[in-house]
Design an enzyme around this catalytic site. Sequence first.
Site, PDB file in Angstrom:
ATOM      1  N   HIS A  13       8.883   4.153  -3.986  1.00 43.57           N
ATOM      2  CA  HIS A  13       8.057   3.737  -2.819  1.00 43.57           C
ATOM      3  C   HIS A  13       8.806   3.892  -1.595  1.00 43.57           C
ATOM      4  CE1 HIS A  13       4.873   1.221  -1.024  1.00 43.57           C
ATOM      5  NE2 HIS A  13       5.629   1.520  -0.114  1.00 43.57           N
ATOM      6  N   HIS A  59       8.902   5.161   2.774  1.00 47.82           N
ATOM      7  CA  HIS A  59       8.322   5.633   4.023  1.00 47.82           C
ATOM      8  C   HIS A  59       9.284   6.751   4.753  1.00 47.82           C
ATOM      9  CE1 HIS A  59       4.981   2.927   3.832  1.00 47.82           C
ATOM     10  NE2 HIS A  59       5.858   2.126   3.140  1.00 47.82           N
ATOM     11  N   LYS A  82      -2.734   6.449  -2.950  1.00 50.70           N
ATOM     12  CA  LYS A  82      -2.315   5.192  -2.503  1.00 50.70           C
ATOM     13  C   LYS A  82      -3.577   4.292  -1.930  1.00 50.70           C
ATOM     14  CE  LYS A  82       0.074   1.632  -0.856  1.00 50.70           C
ATOM     15  NZ  LYS A  82       1.781   1.542  -0.437  1.00 50.70           N
ATOM     16  N   HIS A 120      -1.230  -1.204  -2.473  1.00 47.45           N
ATOM     17  CA  HIS A 120      -0.716  -2.487  -1.600  1.00 47.45           C
ATOM     18  C   HIS A 120      -1.753  -3.572  -1.826  1.00 47.45           C
ATOM     19  CE1 HIS A 120       1.143  -3.853   2.201  1.00 47.45           C
ATOM     20  NE2 HIS A 120       0.206  -4.656   2.171  1.00 47.45           N
ATOM     21  N   HIS A 151       5.570  -3.173  -4.521  1.00 46.57           N
ATOM     22  CA  HIS A 151       6.533  -3.858  -3.483  1.00 46.57           C
ATOM     23  C   HIS A 151       5.991  -5.439  -3.877  1.00 46.57           C
ATOM     24  CE1 HIS A 151       3.259  -3.581  -0.752  1.00 46.57           C
ATOM     25  NE2 HIS A 151       3.805  -2.347  -0.253  1.00 46.57           N
ATOM     26  N   ASP A 183      10.470   0.637  -0.753  1.00 47.85           N
ATOM     27  CA  ASP A 183       9.683   0.629   0.594  1.00 47.85           C
ATOM     28  C   ASP A 183      10.599   0.756   1.993  1.00 47.85           C
ATOM     29  OD1 ASP A 183       7.382   0.104   1.959  1.00 47.85           O
ATOM     30  OD2 ASP A 183       7.274  -1.990   1.559  1.00 47.85           O
TER      31      ASP A 183
HETATM   32  O1  DOR Z   1       6.728  -3.635   5.807  1.00 43.04           O
HETATM   33  C1  DOR Z   1       5.857  -2.745   5.663  1.00 43.04           C
HETATM   34  N1  DOR Z   1       6.309  -1.564   6.439  1.00 43.04           N
HETATM   35  N2  DOR Z   1       4.975  -2.835   4.701  1.00 43.04           N
HETATM   36  C2  DOR Z   1       4.062  -1.724   4.530  1.00 43.04           C
HETATM   37  O2  DOR Z   1       3.314  -1.751   3.675  1.00 43.04           O
HETATM   38  C3  DOR Z   1       4.008  -0.585   5.294  1.00 43.04           C
HETATM   39  C4  DOR Z   1       5.524  -0.666   6.091  1.00 43.04           C
HETATM   40  C5  DOR Z   1       5.688   0.588   7.187  1.00 43.04           C
HETATM   41  O3  DOR Z   1       5.024   1.665   6.834  1.00 43.04           O
HETATM   42  O4  DOR Z   1       6.092   0.418   8.252  1.00 43.04           O
HETATM   43 ZN    ZN Z   2       5.242   0.695   1.778  1.00 41.86          ZN
END
Ligand code: DOR
Ligand code: ZN
Length: 345
Positions: A14, A16, A100, A137, A175, A248
């Site tokens: 997971h 980004h 997702k 999520h 998460h 995450d």
């Molecule tokens: O803290 C987070 N940041 N939780 C999420 O679900 C998305 C992520 C983000 O994309 O910045």
């Molecule tokens: Zn995330």
Amino acid sequence: MTETLTIRRPDDWHLHFRDGEVMRGVVPYTARQFARAIVMPNLTPPVTTAAMAAEYRERILAAVPEGLRFTPLMTCYLTDTTDAEDLVRGAAEGVFTAAKLYPANATTNSAHGVSDVAKIYPVLERMETEGVILCVHGEVTDSEIDVFDREAEFIERHMRAIVRDFPRLRVVFEHITTADAAEFVLGQGVNVAATITPQHLHINRNAMLVGGIQPHNYCLPVAKRETHRLALRKAATSGNPKFFLGTDSAPHLRSAKETSCGCAGIFNAPYALESYLKVFEEEGALDTFEGFASLHGPAFYGLPVNEEEITLERAEVTVPASLPLAGEEIVPWHAGEVLGWRMRG
Ligand code: DOR
Ligand code: ZN
């Protein structure tokens, strides 16, 4: 005392990356530690089609430094109007590894998320039949629900229904931050698993709110009270294959974190393995680290484990206070702290 730990190369289930300059700046950190990563689709605009995902994958691959082998595993951002045919075709063609579910407005760039889970029931049905994995999520978004209760409430309102109505659908509860979520996952069959971030193993909600507001400890779902952190540590280090690594890691520039309305997300990619390993060592569980980091995820996703190995060695490593990113700065998780492990190479 164990001085080195050699394990199969781990994957991040997971993550980004964003896009553009930020993406190009953060990909090398992940590619150094991990062989593969499940890449979240919450870009602007979100990655909702196989064609968008294929293009995004190319942009990520172009950012992988020479000499590193890294495979991004792409996800489809589900909306109220997702085209199930495009999704299953994309999965069959190897573009999508999972889809997702963001409840609309639950977190960063989730405005186009699902407004009512019932609306995607036909898509979930197709995913169940075709073996496409659902990443969730798990937070309700209703303003009357306390932010600390949103994950537990999501289980009661939605998770129980999803696993009841789609008993063969593979579901990753992403998460997880509560004992409730760990218990829920433990109570399900082998088709339900969870990822756990390093931050939710290290901090409880005090770290966000005591001694002044601490924006770099703020992410969603927010860290909960200590009992939950302890339950997550137990789950992660238990050796149970239902729990595996998902950082995450979510890059937000310092300017977007240290402001009157700071963004949610913790950038933990640069020292992710070292961060997790600290927890496993504190729990006396170095022996279960390889399962959590490198074996349980591939088993759940039906992918081969990585052939390569990595070695972590005992060493004092000071995490920088900030790192340059996209012409600005980003504050990494554990900024200024000394960690007791370092990944070789
Ligand atoms: O803290 C987070 N940041 N939780 C999420 O679900 C998305 C992520 C983000 O994309 O910045
Ligand atoms: Zn995330």
